[in-house]
Design a protein around this motif. Structure first.
Motif, mmCIF file in Angstrom:
data_model
loop_
_atom_site.group_PDB
_atom_site.id
_atom_site.type_symbol
_atom_site.label_atom_id
_atom_site.label_comp_id
_atom_site.label_asym_id
_atom_site.label_seq_id
_atom_site.Cartn_x
_atom_site.Cartn_y
_atom_site.Cartn_z
ATOM 1 N N THR A 39 26.879 45.068 38.246
ATOM 2 C CA THR A 39 26.700 43.654 38.551
ATOM 3 C C THR A 39 25.309 43.165 38.151
ATOM 4 O O THR A 39 25.151 42.010 37.744
ATOM 5 C CB THR A 39 26.923 43.386 40.049
ATOM 6 O OG1 THR A 39 26.027 44.204 40.816
ATOM 7 C CG2 THR A 39 28.353 43.703 40.447
ATOM 8 N N GLU A 40 24.323 44.050 38.246
ATOM 9 C CA GLU A 40 22.962 43.649 37.872
ATOM 10 C C GLU A 40 22.871 43.346 36.381
ATOM 11 O O GLU A 40 22.229 42.375 35.960
ATOM 12 C CB GLU A 40 21.965 44.746 38.261
ATOM 13 C CG GLU A 40 21.694 44.824 39.747
ATOM 14 C CD GLU A 40 21.119 43.527 40.308
ATOM 15 O OE1 GLU A 40 20.245 42.934 39.642
ATOM 16 O OE2 GLU A 40 21.562 43.104 41.383
ATOM 17 N N GLY A 41 23.510 44.191 35.577
ATOM 18 C CA GLY A 41 23.505 43.964 34.138
ATOM 19 C C GLY A 41 24.222 42.681 33.758
ATOM 20 O O GLY A 41 23.739 41.899 32.917
ATOM 21 N N ALA A 42 25.371 42.433 34.384
ATOM 22 C CA ALA A 42 26.116 41.208 34.102
ATOM 23 C C ALA A 42 25.318 39.984 34.547
ATOM 24 O O ALA A 42 25.276 38.961 33.848
ATOM 25 C CB ALA A 42 27.472 41.241 34.805
ATOM 26 N N GLY A 43 24.652 40.096 35.709
ATOM 27 C CA GLY A 43 23.843 38.987 36.194
ATOM 28 C C GLY A 43 22.635 38.722 35.319
ATOM 29 O O GLY A 43 22.258 37.558 35.093
ATOM 30 N N ALA A 44 22.017 39.786 34.818
ATOM 31 C CA ALA A 44 20.858 39.629 33.941
ATOM 32 C C ALA A 44 21.234 38.871 32.669
ATOM 33 O O ALA A 44 20.459 38.049 32.165
ATOM 34 C CB ALA A 44 20.271 40.998 33.590
ATOM 35 N N LYS A 45 22.431 39.109 32.149
ATOM 36 C CA LYS A 45 22.886 38.391 30.962
ATOM 37 C C LYS A 45 23.071 36.901 31.260
ATOM 38 O O LYS A 45 22.761 36.043 30.420
ATOM 39 C CB LYS A 45 24.205 38.982 30.459
ATOM 40 C CG LYS A 45 24.069 40.325 29.775
ATOM 41 C CD LYS A 45 25.433 40.766 29.268
ATOM 42 C CE LYS A 45 25.369 42.075 28.507
ATOM 43 N NZ LYS A 45 26.706 42.487 28.035
ATOM 44 N N ILE A 46 23.578 36.593 32.444
ATOM 45 C CA ILE A 46 23.749 35.193 32.836
ATOM 46 C C ILE A 46 22.395 34.500 32.911
ATOM 47 O O ILE A 46 22.217 33.375 32.410
ATOM 48 C CB ILE A 46 24.499 35.111 34.185
ATOM 49 C CG1 ILE A 46 25.961 35.514 34.002
ATOM 50 C CG2 ILE A 46 24.397 33.703 34.776
ATOM 51 C CD1 ILE A 46 26.744 35.634 35.288
ATOM 52 N N ARG A 47 21.424 35.174 33.514
ATOM 53 C CA ARG A 47 20.089 34.579 33.616
ATOM 54 C C ARG A 47 19.445 34.423 32.244
ATOM 55 O O ARG A 47 18.815 33.391 31.956
ATOM 56 C CB ARG A 47 19.213 35.445 34.532
ATOM 57 C CG ARG A 47 19.634 35.384 36.005
ATOM 58 C CD ARG A 47 18.623 36.082 36.896
ATOM 59 N NE ARG A 47 18.652 37.528 36.703
ATOM 60 C CZ ARG A 47 19.424 38.350 37.404
ATOM 61 N NH1 ARG A 47 20.245 37.870 38.341
ATOM 62 N NH2 ARG A 47 19.390 39.649 37.186
#
Length: 247
Positions: free
Chosen positions: A223-231
């Motif tokens: 989830t952290e990796g997916a969230g980092a891409k969104i940011r």
């Protein structure tokens, strides 16, 4: 046939990769993909291409409301965050990818199974199934014994007896549920790409038509990796936070 059912992938590559890897260990024969392949996440092109590859391999797939919005443009009723992401997504998909989304049907059937994104009574209106009454309305709108639908981002299972008595429950992941033949069933697997029941793990389900059994699964992912891409894509920041929170 052992059928893996995924819905609401929402351009979340990390979640989709984790679910497909998990499904590969479940002796899956085919896939059903219930729409909303884009929206919210940062990898719409990759997800659309992965879905298209599965469809080329025989998977069932239907269009979701976010897919339709990317094809036609967002509706005036769309909230600001998803509206922004739809416009962002439209700018990043190739014409062939948008054409693929445009060509998806609103529903598909196979034997006693119906696949639809939102509901069976009015697929193009995108109404949600929030309650047992709405689930009954959907089941009564089709002669198929088992309906699989997405749109709701929380796992749920409804059933309807010939007497009109209905029931529902929240399934336990990993536990096989017999779908008794004298009932109709409505299966909501939950979202693979954006769960909203307080558990960030990706959702999907497996249906074994030979044994008549359904199993819901939860799959942890990055989830952290997916969230980092969104940011990094400068998409609305709360979309990254909700992945970690499962809300």
């Amino acid at each position: 046939m052992r059928l893996a059912i995924l819905t609401d992938l929402h351009a979340n590559r990390e979640a989709v990769e984790a679910v497909l890897e998990h499904a590969a260990r479940q002796h899956i024969d085919q896939y059903a993909l219930l729409g909303d392949f884009v929206g919210y996440g940062a990898d719409p092109g990759w997800v659309v291409d992965r879905v298209r590859a599965l469809v080329d391999g025989g998977a069932f797939a239907v269009q979701g409301n976010h897919d339709a919005a990317v094809v036609r443009g967002p509706s005036p009723q769309m909230r600001p965050d998803p509206r922004y992401v739809v416009e962002w997504t439209r700018d990043r998909l190739a014409p062939a990818q948008i054409e693929f989304l445009a060509g998806l049907p609103l529903q598909q059937s196979h034997g006693d199974l119906l696949f639809v994104h939102a509901n069976a009574w009015a697929p193009p209106e995108w109404d949600y199934i929030h309650s047992r009454a709405e689930a009954v309305r959907s089941m009564q709108a089709t002669s198929r014994r088992v309906t699989f639908c997405g749109h709701m981002h929380e796992p749920k299972l409804y059933h309807l007896a010939a007497t009109g008595k209905a029931g529902d429950f929240t399934p336990t992941p990993g536990m096989a549920i017999p779908l008794l033949p004298h009932r109709q069933w409505l299966v909501i697997p939950g979202s693979a790409g954006q769960p909203r029941d307080g558990d960030p793990a990706a959702c999907y389900a497996v249906y074994d038509d030979a044994g008549g059994e359904l199993t819901y699964w939860r799959v942890p992912y990055d989830t952290e990796g997916a969230g980092a891409k969104i940011r990094a894509a400068h998409l609305p920041q709360r979309l990254a936070a909700r992945l970690a929170d499962g809300e």
